[in-house]
Write a protein that holds these residues in place. Sequence first.
Motif, PDB file in Angstrom:
ATOM      1  N   HIS D  56       0.887 -31.746   6.509  1.00 52.81           N
ATOM      2  CA  HIS D  56       2.087 -31.849   6.784  1.00 52.81           C
ATOM      3  C   HIS D  56       2.252 -31.098   8.217  1.00 52.81           C
ATOM      4  O   HIS D  56       2.169 -29.763   8.190  1.00 52.81           O
ATOM      5  CB  HIS D  56       3.122 -31.566   5.786  1.00 52.81           C
ATOM      6  N   HIS D  58       4.592 -29.901  11.832  1.00 56.02           N
ATOM      7  CA  HIS D  58       5.727 -29.679  12.810  1.00 56.02           C
ATOM      8  C   HIS D  58       4.935 -29.371  13.970  1.00 56.02           C
ATOM      9  O   HIS D  58       3.757 -28.704  13.978  1.00 56.02           O
ATOM     10  CB  HIS D  58       6.669 -28.412  12.392  1.00 56.02           C
ATOM     11  N   THR D  92       6.572 -34.225   9.873  1.00 58.51           N
ATOM     12  CA  THR D  92       7.820 -34.175   9.716  1.00 58.51           C
ATOM     13  C   THR D  92       8.624 -35.010  10.536  1.00 58.51           C
ATOM     14  O   THR D  92       8.512 -35.169  11.755  1.00 58.51           O
ATOM     15  CB  THR D  92       8.296 -32.674   9.870  1.00 58.51           C
ATOM     16  N   ARG D 236       1.839 -28.844  -2.820  1.00 61.71           N
ATOM     17  CA  ARG D 236       1.813 -28.580  -1.442  1.00 61.71           C
ATOM     18  C   ARG D 236       1.946 -26.935  -1.279  1.00 61.71           C
ATOM     19  O   ARG D 236       2.613 -26.420  -1.837  1.00 61.71           O
ATOM     20  CB  ARG D 236       2.776 -29.143  -0.618  1.00 61.71           C
ATOM     21  N   GLU D 240       4.127 -22.861   6.031  1.00 59.75           N
ATOM     22  CA  GLU D 240       5.493 -23.297   6.224  1.00 59.75           C
ATOM     23  C   GLU D 240       6.464 -22.947   5.189  1.00 59.75           C
ATOM     24  O   GLU D 240       7.416 -22.593   5.378  1.00 59.75           O
ATOM     25  CB  GLU D 240       5.626 -24.997   6.200  1.00 59.75           C
TER      26      GLU D 240
HETATM   27 ZN   LIG Z   1       8.093 -29.405   7.133  1.00 60.31          ZN
END
Ligand SMILES: [Zn+2]
Lengths: 284, 284, 284, 284
Positions: D56, D58, D92, D236, D240
């Motif tokens: 995932h 960003h 994201t 997960r 982050e």
């Molecule tokens: Zn995120």
Amino acid sequence: MPYEGFEDYFQKKVILSVATTGGLHGKEANPNLPTQPEEVAEDIAACEEAGASMVHLHARDENHEDTKDVARFQALRDAIEAHCDDIIVNFTTGGGGIYPREERIAPVLETEPRPEVATIDVGPMNFGQTRTAINPREMSEEYAERMRDAGVKPEIEVFNQGHIPEFEHLIEEDLLDAPYWATVILGMQTGTPPHPRNLVNFVDNLPPETEWQALAVGRYQLPLTTMAMLMGGHVRVGMEDNVYYRKGELAESNAQLVRRTARIADELDRPIASTAEAREMLGL
Amino acid sequence: MPYEGFEDYFQKKVILSVATTGGLHGKEANPNLPTQPEEVAEDIAACEEAGASMVHLHARDENHEDTKDVARFQALRDAIEAHCDDIIVNFTTGGGGIYPREERIAPVLETEPRPEVATIDVGPMNFGQTRTAINPREMSEEYAERMRDAGVKPEIEVFNQGHIPEFEHLIEEDLLDAPYWATVILGMQTGTPPHPRNLVNFVDNLPPETEWQALAVGRYQLPLTTMAMLMGGHVRVGMEDNVYYRKGELAESNAQLVRRTARIADELDRPIASTAEAREMLGL
Amino acid sequence: MPYEGFEDYFQKKVILSVATTGGLHGKEANPNLPTQPEEVAEDIAACEEAGASMVHLHARDENHEDTKDVARFQALRDAIEAHCDDIIVNFTTGGGGIYPREERIAPVLETEPRPEVATIDVGPMNFGQTRTAINPREMSEEYAERMRDAGVKPEIEVFNQGHIPEFEHLIEEDLLDAPYWATVILGMQTGTPPHPRNLVNFVDNLPPETEWQALAVGRYQLPLTTMAMLMGGHVRVGMEDNVYYRKGELAESNAQLVRRTARIADELDRPIASTAEAREMLGL
Amino acid sequence: MPYEGFEDYFQKKVILSVATTGGLHGKEANPNLPTQPEEVAEDIAACEEAGASMVHLHARDENHEDTKDVARFQALRDAIEAHCDDIIVNFTTGGGGIYPREERIAPVLETEPRPEVATIDVGPMNFGQTRTAINPREMSEEYAERMRDAGVKPEIEVFNQGHIPEFEHLIEEDLLDAPYWATVILGMQTGTPPHPRNLVNFVDNLPPETEWQALAVGRYQLPLTTMAMLMGGHVRVGMEDNVYYRKGELAESNAQLVRRTARIADELDRPIASTAEAREMLGL
Ligand SMILES: [Zn+2]
Ligand SMILES: [Zn+2]
Ligand SMILES: [Zn+2]
Ligand SMILES: [Zn+2]
């Protein structure tokens, strides 16, 4: 701290609140929903007669539209003084995403006498397709401070378990006085789904020293507010939350809903708190 | 499979059962507790009038003592025929640790007409200082088989979450027919502690295709049976479970307890099932 | 009182217990299950080396059959003295429905030195088709008194939520000393069904001031004992509860199971209590 | 529908996702938090090597600041192509209250190849003193439609139980394809409090046909993601959500966190899904 208050059912009187009007729907949903000061106050008087010790209020203008106009709140206040006996007045500060922050709290601070209780929505919520009610932490802190200065008791509205940490933050920052007063809300758009399992979990997340009432919207109002009563919590009913008395049958008045709640409390053998007893439980 | 039946509250009528007499306490606890066939049947008739569609029965002898005497069960049956209309008759097979296995089921098989429903206690329980009610798996299997042969619907009594696997075992062995009919019991000595949190968890452990009622003992009867109704379950009240109407006030009759439950069901807007509707829901 | 101990996960070391042998199955289930004093003690020594601070013991005779023979418990004790360092010895008093009450506690009182801990099964249980383990309240009271007199710490075994009131009864009767030490058991025949949801509810029913460990049988041992560790509880593993290391693969030894638990505790960053630390936590 | 997936623990492989970077904190919190495409991709490659099947992402600009710049997402994508094997890329669309709606989804639609998965935050959240992440229903609907058109699988991020009705709304509007893919998040500011009890309740509220992973922030990451694995869910981890490896010890890399999760999955005897297996479970 998980909820240990089931014994309160056997020992503590139940505070019965009514939310007569709300800000989301109006006479198009139920023509009996009161919007003008006189009709609101007359309905409240009947609610008080039926056992309600607190009334939660939103104001409407002459066209029945939601408003933060202080004069309209004052008119409600005056009508209550004229029609009611001793009911605890509770003003909303809701309206995030619609009204500026200052306007939302103005009626709490600027009416005379001030309400004894006013709500703080401590987290954001979605309404409909596009609106988000914005309730940032900074606002909650500010409202709590100003209410303390004004001698108004905050009612913390928690719409889902995610609002609990903001509630706890206010406590940690020493911005609230125990006993805390909270409304556990089920069934809103971004609110906790209305289910007995969830009411148990929600209440298990409340901070210690919290007196709580539950409300649930629409057809969930009746079972879940009854459940709150038998769990040892307090209860709010009224047309803000549900315009129906039962499926397919609109409520005739807020007092009709309050009378049912009072009858259920009576059947559950849980006495209803008087206004004096409610004040004592909430530290007003 | 966790409980998904909350919607039943809105859609399904509530079966109201009454347990008039029980086997644990008697007139010393409440002189109004009926023990003799005539007084039992008169109380049941009033319960039926008030909405009860099922009566759960234990028999007492002429000295008010608990008995498994078939003749005494037959006398109850006959008195019910004489006094009542159409109420579903449900016989206990309880008494583990006191009566031999054969004696416990004899009234179910040997009275005429047979009861439509009879209980099976699927796990052991402690009573008092020394007694253990013994309900081994072999007995539950035997009872289920003999009830099926006799056309009697088993009511599975689960006193704590540990009784659930025995219930499931009967299903896996194909000894029960869906819909299953279960009584969730809270507050006995080695029973699940009576608490809203625990009723949620208990019901979340029931097998699929189970119609369930809840009972709770003593002062927990009123809040937890009300909770069962609003969760979508069914409800049993009566002096077997609770001899008080409220704190410090003995029940005048079983019908008094039933009438309160019926009034609460009415206030909760959940209609009470007729005997015919109860039979249909339970597959009788 | 619902469980508030999640923070213990971050702050409290985990007590790792091992139950090497049990009384229900033997070498037919797993030839590596130790039954004779030397092989048991060697396995325990390896368990202690791997981090176990307590060993829960049943005795077997020369034919590997379960026994309450004091001499066999003494032989276990002696072998442990010879092979192990400082591990806390915990004797079962189980065997309800098989052994007389006096025989079940005799090894606790008559071995030298006495075990530091011994179990009390506070409620009845079904085993198989016909057996009921009988554990009446009177027996629990007697065992608690005699253990207190003998300086042995009771370990309260709760097999389902229905055993909690018996546990609380002992506390109310002042027969136990805080901190209480409890084993929460999931997955037995009339035990709470082994599920994460149920472990949460079960623990929420424990009395205050209780240190608890969880065990779960068979394939549920691994996930639910791990869950206990991350909830802030303590943990018991071993071949009494589960003879497999993983699906289709029998455990080589109890130490193999203990080593895995120790590795998981290490990965979970929850340090394992030394024997001294375990004694301090349990008030031994 | 309450969660029935505990059996999945025994039967289903676990999808291990990593969230390397996030948008809330940066190298000031942990200098090892990767922000530039090369260092991110190298960390991901090590994560993939360790068992992660999804990442995932960003994006950050050259100054390590959060950005929605498509070119920066493309640079991440290109670096992943260069360094990694087959890991599922997940972008994201967060950033409500900071970025315009169109900017948030642009990287999902305009990079080549497109990510296989992208998040939709379906409800509002507070961040810090003043920010509210705005995620109105209309936006969720739009994002779901555009992702479907673009062949991107939505990952529904639910931060508290109040976000569930918005998730269900998307299903009712036929804007999502089963199996749904959801991330259950605990411990954010207006998120569900991080507690085992709450993870159970949260998951009990997910819609049927939902594959879910859990994440929890800070020190709650380790226990609650482990709990998700043993409940049958997916997991997960990554910087982050948590910049520490353990108390007082910053993570060296995302791969370090992934390796621990993989070791725990291995100890829990729950195999890690390959990228192909993850795609099959999620219907990619
Ligand atoms: Zn995120
Ligand atoms: Zn309001
Ligand atoms: Zn009975
Ligand atoms: Zn044992």
